[in-house]
Design a protein around this motif. Sequence first.
Motif, PDB file in Angstrom:
ATOM      1  N   GLU A  84      -0.162   5.689 -13.039  1.00 55.78           N
ATOM      2  CA  GLU A  84      -1.268   5.338 -13.926  1.00 55.78           C
ATOM      3  C   GLU A  84      -0.782   4.369 -15.008  1.00 55.78           C
ATOM      4  N   TYR A  85       0.372   4.684 -15.570  1.00 55.55           N
ATOM      5  CA  TYR A  85       0.969   3.839 -16.610  1.00 55.55           C
ATOM      6  C   TYR A  85       1.152   2.413 -16.105  1.00 55.55           C
ATOM      7  N   ALA A  86       1.546   2.286 -14.843  1.00 54.78           N
ATOM      8  CA  ALA A  86       1.813   0.965 -14.283  1.00 54.78           C
ATOM      9  C   ALA A  86       0.532   0.272 -13.824  1.00 54.78           C
ATOM     10  N   GLY A  87      -0.597   0.917 -14.014  1.00 53.89           N
ATOM     11  CA  GLY A  87      -1.857   0.268 -13.665  1.00 53.89           C
ATOM     12  C   GLY A  87      -2.260   0.438 -12.213  1.00 53.89           C
ATOM     13  N   ILE A  88      -1.632   1.389 -11.521  1.00 55.16           N
ATOM     14  CA  ILE A  88      -2.037   1.668 -10.144  1.00 55.16           C
ATOM     15  C   ILE A  88      -3.275   2.555 -10.188  1.00 55.16           C
ATOM     16  N   ILE A 106       0.842  -1.204   0.000  1.00 50.83           N
ATOM     17  CA  ILE A 106       0.000   0.000   0.000  1.00 50.83           C
ATOM     18  C   ILE A 106       0.877   1.254   0.000  1.00 50.83           C
ATOM     19  N   GLY A 107       1.908   1.254   0.856  1.00 48.35           N
ATOM     20  CA  GLY A 107       2.800   2.398   0.933  1.00 48.35           C
ATOM     21  C   GLY A 107       3.509   2.636  -0.388  1.00 48.35           C
ATOM     22  N   TYR A 108       3.925   1.544  -1.028  1.00 50.62           N
ATOM     23  CA  TYR A 108       4.592   1.647  -2.334  1.00 50.62           C
ATOM     24  C   TYR A 108       3.674   2.332  -3.334  1.00 50.62           C
ATOM     25  N   GLU A 109       2.417   1.908  -3.364  1.00 54.06           N
ATOM     26  CA  GLU A 109       1.464   2.502  -4.304  1.00 54.06           C
ATOM     27  C   GLU A 109       1.204   3.971  -3.974  1.00 54.06           C
ATOM     28  N   LYS A 129       3.045   6.146  -2.405  1.00 54.30           N
ATOM     29  CA  LYS A 129       4.174   7.015  -2.717  1.00 54.30           C
ATOM     30  C   LYS A 129       4.355   7.154  -4.220  1.00 54.30           C
ATOM     31  N   ALA A 130       4.142   6.053  -4.952  1.00 57.54           N
ATOM     32  CA  ALA A 130       4.281   6.127  -6.411  1.00 57.54           C
ATOM     33  C   ALA A 130       3.310   7.155  -6.975  1.00 57.54           C
ATOM     34  N   ARG A 184       6.146   9.147 -17.851  1.00 52.83           N
ATOM     35  CA  ARG A 184       5.378   7.918 -17.668  1.00 52.83           C
ATOM     36  C   ARG A 184       6.219   6.759 -17.166  1.00 52.83           C
ATOM     37  N   ILE A 198      -5.929  -1.064 -16.787  1.00 53.40           N
ATOM     38  CA  ILE A 198      -4.540  -1.112 -17.242  1.00 53.40           C
ATOM     39  C   ILE A 198      -3.779  -2.297 -16.654  1.00 53.40           C
ATOM     40  N   ARG A 199      -3.910  -2.485 -15.352  1.00 60.25           N
ATOM     41  CA  ARG A 199      -3.143  -3.544 -14.708  1.00 60.25           C
ATOM     42  C   ARG A 199      -3.506  -4.924 -15.256  1.00 60.25           C
ATOM     43  N   PHE A 207       1.486  10.078 -13.174  1.00 61.36           N
ATOM     44  CA  PHE A 207       1.402   9.585 -14.554  1.00 61.36           C
ATOM     45  C   PHE A 207       2.084   8.224 -14.692  1.00 61.36           C
ATOM     46  N   ALA A 208       3.223   8.096 -14.012  1.00 62.68           N
ATOM     47  CA  ALA A 208       3.902   6.809 -14.041  1.00 62.68           C
ATOM     48  C   ALA A 208       3.063   5.765 -13.294  1.00 62.68           C
ATOM     49  N   TYR A 237       4.659  10.678  -5.970  1.00 63.36           N
ATOM     50  CA  TYR A 237       5.843  11.152  -6.689  1.00 63.36           C
ATOM     51  C   TYR A 237       5.543  11.400  -8.157  1.00 63.36           C
ATOM     52  N   ASN A 238       4.787  10.530  -8.792  1.00 63.99           N
ATOM     53  CA  ASN A 238       4.525  10.676 -10.223  1.00 63.99           C
ATOM     54  C   ASN A 238       3.244   9.942 -10.590  1.00 63.99           C
ATOM     55  N   TYR A 274      11.978   7.435  -7.025  1.00 67.81           N
ATOM     56  CA  TYR A 274      12.144   6.069  -6.518  1.00 67.81           C
ATOM     57  C   TYR A 274      13.521   5.568  -6.944  1.00 67.81           C
TER      58      TYR A 274
END
Lengths: 355, 507
Positions: free
Chosen positions: A234-238, A219-222, A224-225, B344, B326-327, A231-232, A228-229, B350
Motif C-alpha cells: 500500500e505504501y508503495a502505491g500498489i 503482475i507477479g511482483y505486485e 507477491k508484494a 511499511r 498513492i502511486r 502495508f508495504a 508478503y506485506n 523480498y
Amino acid sequence: MKLQFGKGSFKNVAVALLAIVFGLLAGAVLITLTGSDPLAGYAYLFKGGLMSLERFGDTLATSTPLILSGLSVAFAFKTGLFNIGAAGQMLMGGFCATAVGLTLDLPSVMILPLAIMASIVGGAVWAFIPGILKARFNVHEVVSTIMMNWIGYWVVYYAVPGYFKGEFLETESRAIPDAASLKVGWLSQLFNGSFINLGLFLAIAAVVLIAFILNKTVIGYELKAVGYNRFAAEYAGINVNRNIVLSMMIAGALAGLGGATLYIGNASNIQIGVLPAQGFDGIAVALLGANSPWGSLLAALFFGLLYSGKGFMNAMIQIPPEIADTIIATIIYFAATSVLIERLLKRLRSRKRGQ
Amino acid sequence: MEYVVEMLNIRKEFPGVVANDDITLQVKKGEIHALLGENGAGKSTLMGILFGLYQADSGSIRIKGREVRIANPNVANDLGIGMVHQHFKLVHNFTITENIVLGIEPKKGLRLDLKAAAERIQLLSERYGLNVDPYEKIENVSVGMQQRVEIIKMLYRDAEVLIFDEPTAVLTPQEVLELMKIMKNLVAEGKSIILITHKLKEIKAVADRCTVIRRGKLVGTVEVAVTSEAQMAEMMVGRKVSFKVNKSESNPGDVILKVHNISVLNHRKVLGLKDFSLEVRSGEIVGVAGVDGNGQAELVEAITGLRKVESGEILLKNKDITQMPIRRRIEAGIAHIPEDRQMRGLVLDYTIEDNMVLEVYDRTPFSHNGLLRREVIRDYSDQIMERFDVRAGEGAQSLARSLSGGNQQKAIVGREIELNPDLLIAAQPTRGLDVGSIEYIHKRLVEQRDSGKAVLLVSLELDEILNVSDRIAIVSNGELIGMVNAAETDEHEVGLMMAGVRKGESH
C-alpha cells in the motif's frame, strides 16, 4: 524457461522428502498392526500405480485435477490468501464445462476450447465473490470460500436434475458427447486404454504459466508484494484491493480448469451431492509442494500415485485402502509441521559440526 | 563485597563471529551501570549470558562475590537477576496483577489468590513510585505503564539486579523522564541496574558508570560524571563523531508543499489533525516536533495518500493532490521514508533488489511489456547499496529480513533519495539506529536540502529536530501550535510549546 531454484528450494525439497519418509514409516507401522507385511504392501501400492503403461496413465490422470487444485491453493497462498474453496470452484468449473458439452453441438476443435473457457470462467467467478468480499468488506476468505463451496454444491444439486438429467439416474447428468471430452483416442491407445486425457497437458501448461507469472512479471511482483506485506504494498502505491481480487480470480480459474479435467476428462458426467475431494486435497498438495508451482506438480504426482495404487494394494494383500488414505494424511501432517522437520535438520547439522 | 555482578573475561563465539571477546563488566551495588555499544557490538549477547540464555565459552560470572553457573533464565531469577525486555512480554487481556503473577501464581487450595498478590503489587508500586493500578487490564494502559508492569514483575520476584534493554526506545519524552525517576528510586532502595542503550544523553542523565564495548571487545569503563558525551561516542564508534549537523544557512526557494486547512481522522475515527496548515519550500528542512500521537503520523499519511483527507487541500508544486492515488503522488515527486521500516518500508521476504524497486518496478527501464528486467534491477540495486553503504551478507540477493536495522534503514533512505523527489518526507528516520548511522542519515537529509529539495522531517527526538531542521512546526493534539526558526530557538522553548498546550489534556 529456466526452473527457478531459489535459496529455499533445497530446504523445501528436503522437508518434503522427509515428510514423505515419515509418513511412509508411520504407514508401515499401521500396516504391521493390521497383520500384513509393510514392504509387500508398499511394493503393491507402487506397483498398482506404475506397473503397466495403462496404470501409469491412470496415475497421471488421477494426478491431473490435484495438480490444478494444488496450484490454485499454492498461488493464492503465495499472494497471502488461503483459498479453501478450491472444491467449490472445481465443481462450478466442471459444471460449466459439462453444461457447454451437453448444450452445444459442435465439432471437437470448437467445443473443447469453449468448454475449457467455461470452466475457467466458472471457477474464476466463484472465487471473484470472496475476493470482492475480502477487498471491500474485509470478510475473511476462509469463511466466504467455504460458503461458496456450499452454494456451488446446491446450485449443481438443483441444476443437474433440472436441465441435464441422466437417462437412468436422477443424481447425475447425462454423459457428455465424445467431442466434448478431453479424452482422445490416440492418447488412450498410447497408454493401452488408460483414461489419461488432454487435461494433463492443460495442467502442465498451467504450472509453467503460473511459475512464469509469479517469478518474471510485473503482475507477479505486485501479487507477491501484497501477499508478503500488504502495508508495504500500500505504501508503495500498489492497489492492494485490486490485487486481492485478481489473485482470487486466478486461483479460482485454476481450480475451475481442474474441474474440467475432472468432469469432462477423467469422468464424463457430473454427480450431484458431492464436493470433489480433490479440491480439499489441493491444500495438502500445496503444503507438501511448499506453495511453489513446480512443487505442487511433483506433490500432486506423488499423491496421484498413492491414490491410484491403493486399490491394487487392497486387492493383492487385503490391506484396507483406508491405510493409503491414512498415509496421505500422515504425510500432510508432517508437511504441515515442516517447522519441526526444519528444526530436526538444523539439529542434525549442528551435531555433525560439533563432532 | 563491593560488586554485586561481575562478569570476568567473558568470551562467546557464534559460528563465524566472536560476539564477546574477553569482556569484563563489574557492577557495584546500588549503581546504575550503563552498557554502551552500537547495534551488533555484543551488548545483547553479554546480557544473554548473564540472564542464562547463552553459555559463555570461557570466563566466569560472580554474583555477590560467589562464582555461579547460570544455565538458564530460571537460575538467573533465583540469583535475583531480572530483565526488562525491550519488547514487553504481557498478556493483553489480563489484568496487571494476573500478568505479574504469571508462572508463580499464589494459590489458596486450588484457587488463585490474586488479592494477596494485588496487595503486594500495590505496596511495591507505592514504595518505588510506580503508580500502577493492579486491577487495570494491560490493553487499557499506556506503553510507559506497560514497562512499569515489567519492572514490578521483576521486583515481585525479588530481583536485586535489573537489566533494562533499550528501555526508552518505545517511550515518549515525558515517559522517559518518569522512567529515569523510577530508576533513581530503585537504586536509592538498594537495587542495582544495568542499562543497555546507545543513547548518550540518557547515560549522562542517570548512569553512574558506563562500560563501552565495540565489535565484541571491551573499550573501557568510565565514570559518567567526568566523561563527556563526545568522549563516550568516540569510544563507542571508534572515531570522532559530530553531534552538530554540519550545515550552512538554508536557502529556501519556491513553495513545494502546501498543506491548507486539512482535517484528518485517526484510526480511532476521531479528528487526529484539525484544520492544519503547513508550507515546505525547496531548499529547506521543516521539522515537525511533538509528543508521539499528536497528529504527526496522520499528517504524513495524509500527504502521502495513505489516509483520507476529510476537508482542506494539499498542493504539491501548486497542483492539487488531495485526492490523488498513492502511486501518482510518488510519480509527482513525493518520496517517503516511513516511520515503521519493517511494517511499511520493506517487504521483508523480498530480496533487497526487489525492495529497491518497490515503487518503480513497473517503469522503464525496470520492466518491459509487463516483464521484469532482472539485470537492470540488480544494477540499480547494487548502485544504491554502494552509494548508501548498505551492507548485506549476500549483496542485492539478501532477503531484507536478514539485514540489521541500520542497514534496512539505509536501504530505504537510499531508495527514496534515488527517486529524485521534489519533496522528501522523513518520518523518524533514525529511530533505533546507532550514532554512526544517525550521523550518516542526517548528512544525507541536509545534502538533499542543499540540492534544492524540500524536506519534511518528523521526529520524536527533539535533538534531531533542533539539529537538522531549518524551521520547526510544533504540533499538539492535532493542531499546529507554532512555527519557529531553528536558529532562534532552543530545547526549552520548543519543549514548552510541546508541553504548554498539553495541559487540560488527558494523556
